[in-house]
Design a protein around this motif. Structure first.
Motif, PDB file in Angstrom:
ATOM      1  N   GLU A  88       0.827  -1.203   0.000  1.00  0.00           N
ATOM      2  CA  GLU A  88       0.000   0.000   0.000  1.00  0.00           C
ATOM      3  C   GLU A  88       0.866   1.259   0.000  1.00  0.00           C
ATOM      4  OE1 GLU A  88      -2.657  -0.246   3.294  1.00  0.00           O
ATOM      5  OE2 GLU A  88      -3.699  -2.017   2.534  1.00  0.00           O
ATOM      6  N   ARG A 114      -3.946   6.163   3.032  1.00  0.00           N
ATOM      7  CA  ARG A 114      -4.346   4.827   3.455  1.00  0.00           C
ATOM      8  C   ARG A 114      -5.564   4.923   4.361  1.00  0.00           C
ATOM      9  NH1 ARG A 114      -0.572   2.052   6.742  1.00  0.00           N
ATOM     10  NH2 ARG A 114      -1.772   0.189   6.286  1.00  0.00           N
ATOM     11  N   ASP A 122      -8.810   0.345   0.656  1.00  0.00           N
ATOM     12  CA  ASP A 122      -7.464   0.453   1.231  1.00  0.00           C
ATOM     13  C   ASP A 122      -6.888   1.857   1.089  1.00  0.00           C
ATOM     14  OD1 ASP A 122      -7.328  -2.314   1.916  1.00  0.00           O
ATOM     15  OD2 ASP A 122      -6.887  -2.786  -0.178  1.00  0.00           O
TER      16      ASP A 122
END
Length: 220
Positions: A23, A40, A50
């Motif tokens: 991520e 995030r 996400d």
């Protein structure tokens, strides 16, 4: 505690660490190469998202005169809802179906939608390649989809290879003439000595990546 339980716990921790690292790497690549400022989300109440934030693109031709924002007179913003999959197995079409559900939950009917001025794009990022069935599913979807394959980063110190972009696809609902971008922004493969990467093009010109600042933008 039995060795089996310990191994499972370690495996779960490893998967979480890998997912978080993917991520973070995705955030940087999206900002450096695709004009996106995201943050995030994570947590149990993330709603299946996400990453979320903004995609900064030039205004469409027919709205250019009234599309200026305080942040930039030359860019408009689209809302991004993203899922990241850092898995070794190939990307399944089930993830596309899952993201369609997430997108519809985040985009209520026109009468209920308080974010109608900011259309939403469903973004799927995968560390493993997309299967043919996955691409077919995304291409046939009525949801505006952008799919990015980001292979695992190299550890040999080559900066050009440390943030690879394997492939990028947008479906007709996003990039087509009748899609969200109305055919004005496209993804092209840009050849380079390091092998090349996909890049954004607008009206036949390469679109340099731009975000208002280096801090993630908050969707409203």
């Amino acid at each position: 505690m039995s060795p089996g339980i310990i191994r499972r716990a370690m495996s779960q921790l490893s998967a979480v660490h890998r997912g978080t690292a993917f991520e973070e790497r995705s955030l940087q690549i999206l900002q450096d190469h695709f004009s996106m400022s995201l943050r995030r989300v994570g947590g149990k109440s993330d709603g299946g998202i996400d990453l979320q934030g903004w995609w900064w693109l030039p205004p469409l031709s027919h709205t250019r005169a009234s599309a200026a924002t305080e942040a930039s007179p030359n860019r408009r913003r689209l809302r991004i809802l993203a899922q990241c999959k850092a898995e070794k197995k190939k990307f399944s079409p089930n993830y596309v179906r899952e993201m369609e559900g997430v997108w519809h939950c985040q985009n209520p009917t026109r009468e209920e939608n308080t974010n109608s001025s900011y259309p939403s794009v469903a973004l799927l990022l995968s560390e493993s390649p997309f299967t043919t069935s996955t691409l077919k599913r995304a291409l046939s979807s009525s949801v505006p989809f952008l799919l990015l394959h980001l292979p695992p980063a190299s550890v040999d110190g080559d900066s050009a290879a440390n943030d690879p972009i394997g492939s990028a696809f947008c479906n007709p609902a996003l990039g087509g003439q009748s899609g969200l971008l109305e055919g004005e922004v496209e993804i092209r493969w840009e050849h380079a000595l390091s092998g090349g990467r996909p890049g954004l093009w607008w009206h036949g010109q390469r679109l340099e990546s731009w975000t208002p600042d280096r801090q993630p933008a908050e969707p409203t």
